[in-house]
Design an enzyme around this catalytic site. Structure first.
Site, PDB file in Angstrom:
ATOM      1  N   ASP A   1       0.826  -1.211   0.000  1.00  0.00           N
ATOM      2  CA  ASP A   1       0.000   0.000   0.000  1.00  0.00           C
ATOM      3  C   ASP A   1       0.871   1.276   0.000  1.00  0.00           C
ATOM      4  O   ASP A   1       2.109   1.204  -0.080  1.00  0.00           O
ATOM      5  CB  ASP A   1      -0.920  -0.055   1.232  1.00  0.00           C
ATOM      6  CG  ASP A   1      -2.333   0.402   0.924  1.00  0.00           C
ATOM      7  OD1 ASP A   1      -2.492   1.279   0.067  1.00  0.00           O
ATOM      8  OD2 ASP A   1      -3.275  -0.102   1.565  1.00  0.00           O
TER       9      ASP A   1
ATOM     10  N   ASP B   1     -10.160   3.472  -3.840  1.00  0.00           N
ATOM     11  CA  ASP B   1     -10.854   2.322  -3.248  1.00  0.00           C
ATOM     12  C   ASP B   1     -12.304   2.213  -3.741  1.00  0.00           C
ATOM     13  O   ASP B   1     -13.007   3.214  -3.855  1.00  0.00           O
ATOM     14  CB  ASP B   1     -10.885   2.442  -1.721  1.00  0.00           C
ATOM     15  CG  ASP B   1      -9.511   2.159  -1.114  1.00  0.00           C
ATOM     16  OD1 ASP B   1      -8.520   2.088  -1.867  1.00  0.00           O
ATOM     17  OD2 ASP B   1      -9.450   2.022   0.121  1.00  0.00           O
TER      18      ASP B   1
HETATM   19  C1  GLA Z   1      -6.015   1.254   1.337  1.00  0.00           C
HETATM   20  C2  GLA Z   1      -6.149   0.269   0.183  1.00  0.00           C
HETATM   21  C3  GLA Z   1      -7.272  -0.707   0.484  1.00  0.00           C
HETATM   22  C4  GLA Z   1      -6.994  -1.425   1.794  1.00  0.00           C
HETATM   23  C5  GLA Z   1      -6.812  -0.414   2.914  1.00  0.00           C
HETATM   24  C6  GLA Z   1      -6.338  -1.075   4.196  1.00  0.00           C
HETATM   25  O1  GLA Z   1      -7.130   2.090   1.436  1.00  0.00           O
HETATM   26  O2  GLA Z   1      -6.381   0.950  -1.021  1.00  0.00           O
HETATM   27  O3  GLA Z   1      -7.415  -1.639  -0.574  1.00  0.00           O
HETATM   28  O4  GLA Z   1      -5.845  -2.225   1.649  1.00  0.00           O
HETATM   29  O5  GLA Z   1      -5.844   0.563   2.569  1.00  0.00           O
HETATM   30  O6  GLA Z   1      -6.171  -0.161   5.225  1.00  0.00           O
END
Ligand code: GLA
Length: 373
Positions: free
Chosen positions: A127, A184
């Site tokens: 991430d 997301d």
């Molecule tokens: C980010 C990523 C998500 C998930 C969250 C976890 O937002 O884009 O897919 O992994 O972190 O905290």
């Protein structure tokens, strides 16, 4: 070669968020096998954020699995997942902390890659939260790319920087095997649609070795879980799956597999759609009808077949038109397309020059076609 075709599996984030533990992972692994998902190609079981203690071990500097959630450590979980014929995935972050504020891998990349190799990990989602400002993302992904090469285990590198910093220009060079090219998702038709639309000009960057990841599927969530939102209905999920398939996107299920209905299982194991998604040439789809409410995508498949997807993003039925000329089949050639719809099995026979379909709200039709006179 890893990631020869778009990776397929399951990730804990959409449904479970921080509520993960050994039992959930084992039950999910069991369900992936019992419900036929492993045999359909869904092979990675990935634990996302929130799996570790809040701080590293002060003596070894290592990240430590949460002792309550994973009382037997990660190797035990990984062994269980492997015993089911599945592959095991872990999560970390290029910054100092993960997005949910657990230790990130910044400046610990090589140690952490070794730790994941000790766990028996086959996949690492990486991430982008808490990235030190003065570091460029490409250096940080290069670092983990190198660390994974050095760790002695083949680990699929799944980058996740949400499409920032023109990532499509540099991510392949870091060794990543897939990379998030969007923000997301949440479980709503609008979120899914906006993600798909935002990627229309990025499809050409996706190819064997490194695929554009447009986030985990929300299919089967019906508004529940960690990214619940308004929820979708079965028509919305059908369209989501068809889009992810024709986009050659990784198929990471995010719904609770343990509770998947037969309907949902039928959708995500649809052989024709998986064939479109997993086609070995992984050619990008091109768009030939681009109106805000309706789209037509065309993707060449490796055996002279052609996939055609009609999508209606509108809230009412739309007539979607297809001019064969726009996809390169001239009227003078005498050729047309012999079309079979993959959800209904309907055979349309040979269509020449022009055809149209009335597609209900949020729905889609997907055809596998061959050229024919
Ligand atoms: C980010 C990523 C998500 C998930 C969250 C976890 O937002 O884009 O897919 O992994 O972190 O905290």
């Amino acid at each position: 070669m890893l990631s020869r075709t778009p990776p397929m599996g399951f990730n804990t984030w959409n449904t479970f968020g921080e509520n993960i533990n050994e039992d959930v992972i084992k039950e999910t692994a069991d369900a992936m096998v019992e419900k036929g998902l492993r045999d359909a190609g869904y092979e990675y079981l990935v634990i996302d954020d929130c799996w570790s203690e809040r701080e590293r071990d002060p003596e070894t500097g290592k990240i430590v699995p949460d002792k309550v959630k994973f009382p037997n450590g990660m190797k035990a979980v990984s062994d269980y997942v492997h015993s089911k014929g599945l592959k095991f995935g872990m999560y970390s972050c290029a910054g100092t902390r993960t997005c949910a504020d657990y230790p990130g891998s910044f400046d610990h990349e090589f140690l952490d890659a070794e730790t994941f190799a000790e766990y028996g990990a086959d996949f690492l989602k990486y991430d982008y939260c808490y990235k030190p400002q003065h570091y460029h993302g490409d250096l940080l992904y290069r670092r983990m790319g190198m660390a994974l090469k050095a760790c002695g285990r083949e680990i699929l590198f799944s980058a996740c920087n949400w499409g920032c910093d023109d990532v499509h220009n540099w991510i392949r060079s870091t060794g990543a095997h897939m990379y998030r090219s969007t923000g997301d998702i949440n479980d709503s038709f609008v979120s899914m649609r906006d993600i798909a639309v935002s990627q229309e000009d990025k499809l050409v960057y996706s190819a064997p070795g490194c695929f554009n990841d447009i986030d985990m599927l929300t299919i089967g969530m019906y508004g529940k879980g960690n990214v619940g939102s308004t929820g979708c209905d079965d028509t919305d999920y059908k369209t989501q799956f068809a889009l992810w398939c024709i986009y050659s996107a990784p198929l990471m299920l995010g719904g609770d597999i343990r509770t998947f209905s037969d309907n949902i299982l039928k959708l995500v194991t649809n052989k024709d759609l998986l064939r479109i998604n997993q086609d070995e040439e992984a050619r990008p789809a091109f768009e030939i009808r681009n109106q805000s409410h309706s789209k037509v995508f065309v993707k060449h498949l490796s055996n002279n077949e052609i996939a055609v997807l009609f999508v209606n993003y509108d809230d009412k039925t739309r007539k979607i038109e297809l001019y064969m000329e726009d996809m390169g089949i001239s009227a003078a050639s005498g050729y047309g397309l012999k079309m079979r719809e993959v959800f209904s099995g309907e055979e349309l026979g040979v269509k020449k020059e022009y055809m149209s379909r009335n597609v209900p709200a949020h729905d889609c039709e997907c055809f596998i076609c061959t050229l024919s006179k």
